[in-house]
Scaffold this motif. Structure first.
Motif, PDB file in Angstrom:
ATOM      1  N   LEU A 369       0.842  -1.205   0.000  1.00  0.00           N
ATOM      2  CA  LEU A 369       0.000   0.000   0.000  1.00  0.00           C
ATOM      3  C   LEU A 369       0.875   1.253   0.000  1.00  0.00           C
ATOM      4  CD1 LEU A 369      -2.804  -1.013   2.558  1.00  0.00           C
ATOM      5  CD2 LEU A 369      -3.028  -0.758   0.085  1.00  0.00           C
ATOM      6  N   VAL A 370       1.925   1.237   0.851  1.00  0.00           N
ATOM      7  CA  VAL A 370       2.815   2.409   0.920  1.00  0.00           C
ATOM      8  C   VAL A 370       3.511   2.628  -0.409  1.00  0.00           C
ATOM      9  CG1 VAL A 370       4.900   3.326   1.988  1.00  0.00           C
ATOM     10  CG2 VAL A 370       3.149   2.241   3.401  1.00  0.00           C
ATOM     11  N   GLU A 371       4.009   1.582  -1.009  1.00  0.00           N
ATOM     12  CA  GLU A 371       4.724   1.711  -2.254  1.00  0.00           C
ATOM     13  C   GLU A 371       3.776   2.084  -3.396  1.00  0.00           C
ATOM     14  OE1 GLU A 371       7.943   1.774  -2.608  1.00  0.00           O
ATOM     15  OE2 GLU A 371       8.239   1.357  -0.467  1.00  0.00           O
ATOM     16  N   SER A 372       2.558   1.540  -3.367  1.00  0.00           N
ATOM     17  CA  SER A 372       1.553   1.900  -4.409  1.00  0.00           C
ATOM     18  C   SER A 372       1.243   3.385  -4.346  1.00  0.00           C
ATOM     19  CB  SER A 372       0.270   1.092  -4.214  1.00  0.00           C
ATOM     20  OG  SER A 372       0.524  -0.280  -4.393  1.00  0.00           O
ATOM     21  N   HIS A 373       1.077   3.910  -3.144  1.00  0.00           N
ATOM     22  CA  HIS A 373       0.810   5.331  -2.979  1.00  0.00           C
ATOM     23  C   HIS A 373       1.984   6.158  -3.483  1.00  0.00           C
ATOM     24  CE1 HIS A 373      -0.864   8.978  -1.344  1.00  0.00           C
ATOM     25  NE2 HIS A 373       0.268   9.154  -0.593  1.00  0.00           N
ATOM     26  N   ARG A 374       3.224   5.699  -3.156  1.00  0.00           N
ATOM     27  CA  ARG A 374       4.399   6.432  -3.608  1.00  0.00           C
ATOM     28  C   ARG A 374       4.508   6.404  -5.115  1.00  0.00           C
ATOM     29  NH1 ARG A 374       9.900   5.766  -4.392  1.00  0.00           N
ATOM     30  NH2 ARG A 374       9.771   3.495  -4.177  1.00  0.00           N
ATOM     31  N   VAL A 375       4.177   5.276  -5.737  1.00  0.00           N
ATOM     32  CA  VAL A 375       4.207   5.166  -7.202  1.00  0.00           C
ATOM     33  C   VAL A 375       3.206   6.119  -7.849  1.00  0.00           C
ATOM     34  CG1 VAL A 375       3.725   3.625  -9.146  1.00  0.00           C
ATOM     35  CG2 VAL A 375       5.154   2.831  -7.243  1.00  0.00           C
ATOM     36  N   GLN A 376       2.018   6.190  -7.221  1.00  0.00           N
ATOM     37  CA  GLN A 376       0.998   7.094  -7.758  1.00  0.00           C
ATOM     38  C   GLN A 376       1.490   8.534  -7.714  1.00  0.00           C
ATOM     39  OE1 GLN A 376      -2.509   6.333  -5.444  1.00  0.00           O
ATOM     40  NE2 GLN A 376      -2.923   4.334  -6.434  1.00  0.00           N
ATOM     41  N   LEU A 377       2.142   8.895  -6.623  1.00  0.00           N
ATOM     42  CA  LEU A 377       2.680  10.257  -6.512  1.00  0.00           C
ATOM     43  C   LEU A 377       3.722  10.505  -7.583  1.00  0.00           C
ATOM     44  CD1 LEU A 377       3.051  10.672  -2.627  1.00  0.00           C
ATOM     45  CD2 LEU A 377       1.312  11.680  -4.108  1.00  0.00           C
ATOM     46  N   LEU A 378       4.576   9.522  -7.827  1.00  0.00           N
ATOM     47  CA  LEU A 378       5.593   9.663  -8.870  1.00  0.00           C
ATOM     48  C   LEU A 378       4.967   9.777 -10.232  1.00  0.00           C
ATOM     49  CD1 LEU A 378       8.264   7.080  -7.585  1.00  0.00           C
ATOM     50  CD2 LEU A 378       8.413   9.576  -7.522  1.00  0.00           C
ATOM     51  N   GLU A 379       3.862   9.008 -10.448  1.00  0.00           N
ATOM     52  CA  GLU A 379       3.180   9.075 -11.750  1.00  0.00           C
ATOM     53  C   GLU A 379       2.602  10.465 -11.971  1.00  0.00           C
ATOM     54  OE1 GLU A 379       0.324   5.990 -11.739  1.00  0.00           O
ATOM     55  OE2 GLU A 379       1.744   4.372 -12.267  1.00  0.00           O
ATOM     56  N   GLN A 380       2.063  11.007 -10.890  1.00  0.00           N
ATOM     57  CA  GLN A 380       1.479  12.339 -11.016  1.00  0.00           C
ATOM     58  C   GLN A 380       2.564  13.353 -11.318  1.00  0.00           C
ATOM     59  OE1 GLN A 380      -0.656  13.043  -7.393  1.00  0.00           O
ATOM     60  NE2 GLN A 380      -2.209  11.465  -7.811  1.00  0.00           N
ATOM     61  N   ARG A 381       3.739  13.214 -10.624  1.00  0.00           N
ATOM     62  CA  ARG A 381       4.830  14.137 -10.883  1.00  0.00           C
ATOM     63  C   ARG A 381       5.358  13.971 -12.301  1.00  0.00           C
ATOM     64  NH1 ARG A 381       8.615  13.763  -5.450  1.00  0.00           N
ATOM     65  NH2 ARG A 381       7.038  14.603  -3.957  1.00  0.00           N
ATOM     66  N   ALA A 382       5.485  12.771 -12.781  1.00  0.00           N
ATOM     67  CA  ALA A 382       5.973  12.511 -14.126  1.00  0.00           C
ATOM     68  C   ALA A 382       5.005  13.056 -15.157  1.00  0.00           C
ATOM     69  CB  ALA A 382       6.169  11.000 -14.308  1.00  0.00           C
ATOM     70  N   ALA A 383       3.687  12.894 -14.876  1.00  0.00           N
ATOM     71  CA  ALA A 383       2.685  13.406 -15.824  1.00  0.00           C
ATOM     72  C   ALA A 383       2.729  14.912 -15.892  1.00  0.00           C
ATOM     73  CB  ALA A 383       1.303  12.919 -15.402  1.00  0.00           C
ATOM     74  N   ALA A 384       2.964  15.543 -14.710  1.00  0.00           N
ATOM     75  CA  ALA A 384       3.032  17.006 -14.693  1.00  0.00           C
ATOM     76  C   ALA A 384       4.249  17.502 -15.423  1.00  0.00           C
ATOM     77  CB  ALA A 384       3.026  17.490 -13.248  1.00  0.00           C
ATOM     78  N   SER A 385       5.291  16.718 -15.490  1.00  0.00           N
ATOM     79  CA  SER A 385       6.547  17.115 -16.145  1.00  0.00           C
ATOM     80  C   SER A 385       6.599  16.661 -17.582  1.00  0.00           C
ATOM     81  CB  SER A 385       7.750  16.529 -15.379  1.00  0.00           C
ATOM     82  OG  SER A 385       7.759  16.971 -14.052  1.00  0.00           O
ATOM     83  N   ASP A 386       5.549  16.134 -18.163  1.00  0.00           N
ATOM     84  CA  ASP A 386       5.548  15.607 -19.526  1.00  0.00           C
ATOM     85  C   ASP A 386       5.679  16.763 -20.503  1.00  0.00           C
ATOM     86  OD1 ASP A 386       5.326  14.228 -21.838  1.00  0.00           O
ATOM     87  OD2 ASP A 386       3.353  13.367 -21.398  1.00  0.00           O
ATOM     88  N   PRO A 387       6.673  16.794 -21.410  1.00  0.00           N
ATOM     89  CA  PRO A 387       6.837  17.870 -22.375  1.00  0.00           C
ATOM     90  C   PRO A 387       5.631  18.048 -23.274  1.00  0.00           C
ATOM     91  CG  PRO A 387       8.809  16.500 -22.253  1.00  0.00           C
ATOM     92  CD  PRO A 387       7.752  15.811 -21.471  1.00  0.00           C
ATOM     93  N   ALA A 388       4.872  16.983 -23.442  1.00  0.00           N
ATOM     94  CA  ALA A 388       3.701  17.087 -24.326  1.00  0.00           C
ATOM     95  C   ALA A 388       2.726  18.130 -23.815  1.00  0.00           C
ATOM     96  CB  ALA A 388       3.011  15.723 -24.451  1.00  0.00           C
ATOM     97  N   LEU A 389       2.615  18.287 -22.524  1.00  0.00           N
ATOM     98  CA  LEU A 389       1.724  19.279 -21.952  1.00  0.00           C
ATOM     99  C   LEU A 389       2.169  20.677 -22.370  1.00  0.00           C
ATOM    100  CD1 LEU A 389       1.205  17.818 -18.340  1.00  0.00           C
ATOM    101  CD2 LEU A 389      -0.382  17.739 -20.271  1.00  0.00           C
ATOM    102  N   LEU A 390       3.486  20.901 -22.301  1.00  0.00           N
ATOM    103  CA  LEU A 390       4.014  22.200 -22.717  1.00  0.00           C
ATOM    104  C   LEU A 390       3.764  22.444 -24.195  1.00  0.00           C
ATOM    105  CD1 LEU A 390       7.421  22.209 -20.783  1.00  0.00           C
ATOM    106  CD2 LEU A 390       5.347  23.446 -20.167  1.00  0.00           C
ATOM    107  N   LEU A 391       3.943  21.385 -24.976  1.00  0.00           N
ATOM    108  CA  LEU A 391       3.708  21.541 -26.410  1.00  0.00           C
ATOM    109  C   LEU A 391       2.243  21.887 -26.693  1.00  0.00           C
ATOM    110  CD1 LEU A 391       5.865  18.584 -27.857  1.00  0.00           C
ATOM    111  CD2 LEU A 391       6.425  21.018 -27.833  1.00  0.00           C
ATOM    112  N   ARG A 392       1.351  21.246 -25.934  1.00  0.00           N
ATOM    113  CA  ARG A 392      -0.071  21.528 -26.164  1.00  0.00           C
ATOM    114  C   ARG A 392      -0.410  22.947 -25.745  1.00  0.00           C
ATOM    115  NH1 ARG A 392      -0.828  15.981 -24.646  1.00  0.00           N
ATOM    116  NH2 ARG A 392      -1.180  16.563 -22.463  1.00  0.00           N
TER     117      ARG A 392
END
Length: 450
Positions: A369-392
């Motif tokens: 559970l702890v690691e799943s939550h940490r992974v979700q946080l990392l996914e959110q951070r990675a999604a926020a840093s996706d260059p595609a968002l900047l391009l859009r």
């Protein structure tokens, strides 16, 4: 004219007067100043010395005619063991005689050997007393004859029969012993005995390490004329000599002073040789006895050890069986203890594993559970840093050789660059230097990648 007589008549008167005045025989004590024999007769010079010195106070001539001398001499030498010689004190029976042609003389009719023997004994006793006062009388006797006394220094006359007998007996001994004999020649008779023997001792002393003992021998003749061995100087030399001295000077009478101070005294040269042979034989007997004792001891030891090994060999099977049984019992006990310990250990480890297994499931769930939550946080951070968002949002990315260009100065004229958009990309060629205005750049192609 005066009345005269002839010399012959005068001498006859003297003869008659002496014969009438001195008709008896007299026992006279005197010292011999000189003794000589001629044609079977003995001629003596008699002297009496001052009691407190050596100055003569009286002197006379004496003669012992052949018929008397042939009887007196053997008896005197047999009793005293000495021959008449200068310096000897004697007791003579004499009578006066005056011959018209030869003059006055005392005629010896007898000699008392007991008087001379007593005087000789007194001299020896005086020498012994002096030696004892000096503390040297027993020195040579305190030395030990070496066990292997084979290197012999001999003091003797080279031509003496006794020396030949001595060497022959040593060489031909029945045991085959080897002896090394070296002669130191000396005068063994007469007035030169003392100086000659002392000189020989001095020569031996210079190489004393080459010899085991010294043998002084004299033999092969009469036992007379031995006074040279009764002197203080010779006795002192022998008493102080560093090697044991053996004497065999060939006489049966009382010991001479030389015999008294010597280490060992024997009667004759052959007896001296026999003594040396017996000494080696005694050593050989000791060696043989020791060898026999050692051999017997070794044999007894071997027999004892053989019996002991035999007893051990007999007891080995039973001892081996007992040892094996003990070892098997010990091994069985050890095996049982090992099995019990292993079972106990396994049960303990099984219980611990079951306890650990029971606690692992909730721990794993919580961890997941702890690691799943940490992974979700990392996914959110990675999604926020996706260059595609900047391009859009209207931004683009310029690439040169696959790398993002963030500084126009790194581009040169003619470089091919790729510009990526939110949807598609365009390839352009740089037509001006980095210092040109952006408006100067143009796209050389209209390729749009969908």
């Amino acid at each position: 004219m005066k009345h005269t007589i002839s010399l012959l008549e005068l001498n006859r008167l003297v003869r008659d007067t002496i014969e009438l005045s001195l008709p008896d025989a007299y026992w006279v004590e005197a010292e011999l100043a000189d003794v000589r024999e001629s044609a079977g007769h003995c001629y003596m010079e008699l002297v009496q010395k001052d009691e407190f010195g050596s100055t003569p106070v009286a002197r006379a001539s004496a003669k012992c005619w052949r018929n008397t001398w042939m009887l007196v001499r053997p008896h005197f030498e047999r009793v005293t063991g000495e021959r008449l010689h200068a310096g000897m004190k004697v007791l003579l029976q004499v009578h006066a005689q005056f011959h018209e042609n030869y003059g006055f003389s005392w005629i010896v009719s007898d000699i008392d050997p007991t008087f001379t023997l007593g005087d000789m004994a007194r001299k020896r006793m005086e020498i012994v007393r002096k030696l004892k006062e000096e503390g040297v009388f027993d020195l040579n006797r305190e030395l030990s004859i070496p066990l292997f006394a084979q290197r012999i220094a001999v003091i003797s006359s080279a031509t003496a029969a006794g020396y030949g007998d001595f060497c022959s007996q040593l060489k031909n001994n029945i045991y085959g012993f080897d002896f090394i004999v070296e002669l130191f020649s000396a005068v063994m008779q007469g007035e030169q005995v003392e100086q000659s023997v002392i000189a020989a001792l001095n020569r031996i002393n210079e190489c004393a390490e080459l010899f085991d003992c010294v043998v002084i021998i004299r033999g092969g003749g009469a036992t007379s004329d031995l006074s040279g061995f009764d002197t203080l100087s010779l006795a002192e030399n022998v008493a102080n000599f560093p090697l044991p001295v053996i004497t065999g000077i060939g006489h049966e009478r009382d010991e001479s002073v030389l015999d008294m101070v010597a280490n060992t005294r024997v009667k004759t040269p052959t007896a001296a040789a026999a003594f040396l042979i017996d000494n080696l034989k005694h050593v050989l007997d000791r060696i043989n006895t020791a060898q026999d004792r050692i051999t017997s001891a070794v044999r007894r030891r071997i027999d004892y050890e053989s019996m002991r090994i035999g007893r051990i060999a007999v007891s080995i099977p039973s001892l081996s069986s007992l040892v094996i049984t003990k070892r098997q019992s010990a091994l069985s006990s050890l095996y049982s203890r090992l099995c019990a310990a292993a079972s106990s250990g396994l049960a303990l480890r099984r219980s611990r594993l079951e306890s650990i297994g029971a606690s692992l499931a909730p721990l794993a769930s919580r961890r997941i559970l702890v690691e799943s939550h940490r992974v979700q946080l990392l996914e959110q951070r990675a999604a926020a840093s996706d260059p595609a968002l900047l391009l859009r949002r209207g931004y683009s990315i310029t690439l040169h050789n696959g790398h993002a260009v963030t500084d126009a100065s790194v581009l040169d004229e003619g470089d091919v660059i790729e510009t990526r958009f939110a949807s598609g990309s365009a390839v352009s060629v740089v037509s001006s230097s980095a210092s040109a205005k952006p408006s100067d750049a143009h796209t050389s192609g209209d390729e749009i990648r969908k």
